[in-house]
Structures are given as C-alpha cells and as structure tokens.
Design an enzyme around this catalytic site. Structure first.
Site, short mmCIF file in Angstrom:
data_model
loop_
_atom_site.label_atom_id
_atom_site.label_comp_id
_atom_site.label_asym_id
_atom_site.label_seq_id
_atom_site.Cartn_x
_atom_site.Cartn_y
_atom_site.Cartn_z
N HIS A 51 -13.19 26.67 -33.11
CA HIS A 51 -14.24 27.43 -33.78
C HIS A 51 -13.89 28.90 -33.56
O HIS A 51 -13.16 29.23 -32.62
CB HIS A 51 -15.61 27.11 -33.17
CG HIS A 51 -16.06 25.72 -33.48
ND1 HIS A 51 -16.02 24.71 -32.55
CD2 HIS A 51 -16.54 25.18 -34.62
CE1 HIS A 51 -16.47 23.59 -33.12
NE2 HIS A 51 -16.78 23.85 -34.36
N ASP A 54 -14.56 29.69 -30.11
CA ASP A 54 -13.65 29.08 -29.11
C ASP A 54 -12.45 30.02 -28.93
O ASP A 54 -11.91 30.15 -27.85
CB ASP A 54 -13.09 27.73 -29.59
CG ASP A 54 -14.15 26.66 -29.76
OD1 ASP A 54 -15.06 26.59 -28.92
OD2 ASP A 54 -14.06 25.89 -30.74
#
Ligand code: XLS
Ligand code: MG
Length: 346
Positions: A51, A54
């Site tokens: 993501h 992330d």
C-alpha cells in the site's frame, strides 16, 4: 503448454499480520518491515506488494520531498534484496476523509482528497520501478441505498481513474472487486463490473483487474470462472489467491484450505491462460490464523505456495483424454469422480 513454465510469487507486509480482529487485540508482537522483507526472501518469494503507506508510513503527514526520499530509500532496500515491488495500492479506507467513501464520497472535498492521494500513490509506485496500481474500492458503496446516487458514483469512479491515467502516461490500474465488507453493498462487486468500468475510462487498455479468490466467492461466483473471464479480455494483471469458507466475513484463509477443488480449478484456469507468462505474479493475500504463535508466523504463506505448486502438478497430470471422453459421453457423474480421484491421488 511447456511443462517447465514456472510461477513467481509475492505477498504484502499486511499478510504477516498480528492477529487483531474486531473483537480483540493483536496476538503476536508487531514486527518491522525489514523483518518481513527478510522473511519474504528467506521463503524465496520474488516480489512484495505495497500500500502507499506500507512504502511510506504516514504518507499524508509528509511533504513531497520526504515522500520521495523515503520511497528512494525503499527502492534501494528492495534492489539490494533482489525483490521487486509488484503493485502499490492507495489505502483509501483509513483516513477521516474516506469515512463515507473515497472516490464516491458525497462531499467534493473528500473526493478530491482521494484523487490527490491516488496521484501520490502513483508517484511512489514510479519511484519503486512499479507501473501497476491496485484499487481495492473498499468504501465505494453504501450502507443504505438512499445515501448515495449510484448513477453519479459511476461517473465519480471514472473521473478518479481518468485522473490517475492522466497523471502518468505509463501507469496501469488493476481494479480489485469485492461485493461487500466493509460496505453493505459495493459498487464494483465483480470482474464484469471492473472491466465494464474500464471501458468508460479515457484509456481502457491501461485498466484491468485483480481477482481475489475470497472476493469472488463472497459474490457467489467461482473464482476460476472469473479468471477465465478476465483472461479472455487480456485483463488479469494480478491475483490474490486465498480461500473462504462460505458467505461470511472475508477470511483470507490459506489457498485451498476451505475447498481444494475450487483451488484446483483456479490453477487449471491459470494454466490454460498461461498466467504469469507476461510477467504477472501470483500473490497470496492470506492471513495467519489468530491463534498462530510467532514461531509459526509464515506457515500460511509457505503452505499456500506449496498447495499451489502441488495443484500445478495436478493440473498438468490431469487425465485430459479420459476427461474429454466423459464430456463427449455427457457422463458428468464419472467426470466428477475422475476429478475427485485425481485430487485424492489415485
Ligand atoms: C483486500 C486486500 C487489500 C488489497 C490491496 O482484499 O487485503 O489490502 O488487496 O489494497
Ligand atoms: Mg486482496
């Protein structure tokens, strides 16, 4: 089909989750990103999914320069590890702006936030040498039907995808449908919806899809048929294999855990469509059971890959001629048993 064809595998940092659910706290101590990357390498996986946050934690609180610096640091870390970034997905379901939807929020300012964040996600992807953005449209739907105008929401979704396509001429977008959860009803519940939406965008050839087994099952569909459908359009650009025991919350069980035959048919569909031959990865969007002890933390990933590879063997040794004859005789009872005997290892 050449028997030696191999697959490449990946997972995301969220797939080494800590065991939290809506009813209780984590059951395993949090681990760093570096630890997760180390595990990914140890297990012999080739790529990692991300993501946006992330890749760059707390992305919204950072300046463009900070985001660029952190993304480049990550790129170096990945290169040193010999690991590719498969996809980057904007996490559009956590921020207060997205409480009532991201791209389909009734409030124009919130929709703007979602589009701005998606553009930033594309910038991050590019800095990670990745050209594929995944859109899991988590909150694009309604809790009650009358709260949104579903017709308008189609336009909003197209506007958002168009803004992304315009932002970068090379980027490709894979829509990951799911019919419900967290929403009561989602606007893009199936691959058919995703590919139809793609046709309305400014550059349909850059909009494809990602199939998650559990999401297809939650829509009452067979994921193998979703795979064949997407591949018929040349649009299956990523894949989240996992399993799901019936119509309940999204379980993200190990691949094949609930229904080995459904898993087998997904693998057969991938084989006949030569999935992976154009560089696509097989990702396992699986989670450890909440009960998992820290020392067994990666087993769900290892097991999913092991099951996948065993099923590739099963697909390649399937008694095709015998099966064809049974199909010709319309002897589906015998065909049914042939499949079961094959899976049981007769
Ligand atoms: C949903 C996933 C989600 C997407 C990527 O099923 O876990 O994180 O795959 O955004
Ligand atoms: Mg997924």
């Amino acid at each position: 089909m050449p028997k030696e064809r191999t697959y490449r595998f990946c997972f995301g940092p969220w797939n080494l989750s800590e065991g939290q659910d809506p009813y209780g706290p984590p059951t395993r101590p949090a681990q760093t990103f570096d630890w997760k990357l180390g595990k990914l390498r140890e297990l012999g996986f080739e790529a990692m999914m991300f993501h946006d946050d992330d890749a760059v934690p707390d992305v919204d609180s950072k300046t463009d320069a900070q985001v660029a610096r952190e993304a480049r640091e990550l790129r170096k870390k990945l290169r040193d590890a010999g690991v590719a970034a498969e996809i980057v997905a904007p996490r559009l379901w956590f921020d207060p702006h997205t409480i009532d939807g991201a791209y389909t929020n009734n409030d124009a300012r919130c929709r703007r936030y979602a589009i701005d964040r998606s553009r930033r996600c594309i910038d991050i992807a590019k800095m990670l040498d990745c050209d594929l953005i995944v859109l899991w449209l988590a909150r694009e739907g309604s809790y009650i039907r009358e709260s949104k105008n579903a017709r308008k929401c189609v336009d909003y979704l197209v506007e958002a995808v168009d803004a992304m396509l315009e932002h970068d001429p090379k980027i490709r977008i894979a829509i990951e449908p799911k019919p419900n959860e967290p929403m009561d009803l989602a606007y893009i519940p199936t691959i058919g919806h995703a590919l139809a939406l793609a046709q309305l965008t400014r550059d349909p050839k850059r909009v494809g899809c990602l199939i998650e087994s559990a999401h297809a099952l939650l829509a009452g569909l067979d994921p193998a048929d979703e795979i064949d459908f997407a591949c018929a359009f040349g649009k299956l650009w990523s894949l989240h294999l996992n399993d799901q025991n019936g119509l309940k919350f999204d379980q993200d069980k190990p691949f094949g855990s609930a229904n080995l035959r459904v898993a087998f048919n997904q693998v057969r569909a991938l084989e006949r469509n030569r999935y992976g031959a154009r560089g696509e990865y097989v990702a396992f969007d699986v989670h450890p059971f909440r009960t998992t002890r820290p020392e067994h933390w990666t087993l769900h990933l290892e097991n999913s890959r092991r099951t996948f590879l065993r099923l590739v063997e099963k697909a390649r040794t399937y008694p095709e001629a015998e099966a064809r004859q049974l199909v010709a005789d319309r002897n589906y009872a015998a065909l049914d048993q042939l499949v079961l005997e094959h899976l049981m290892g007769r």
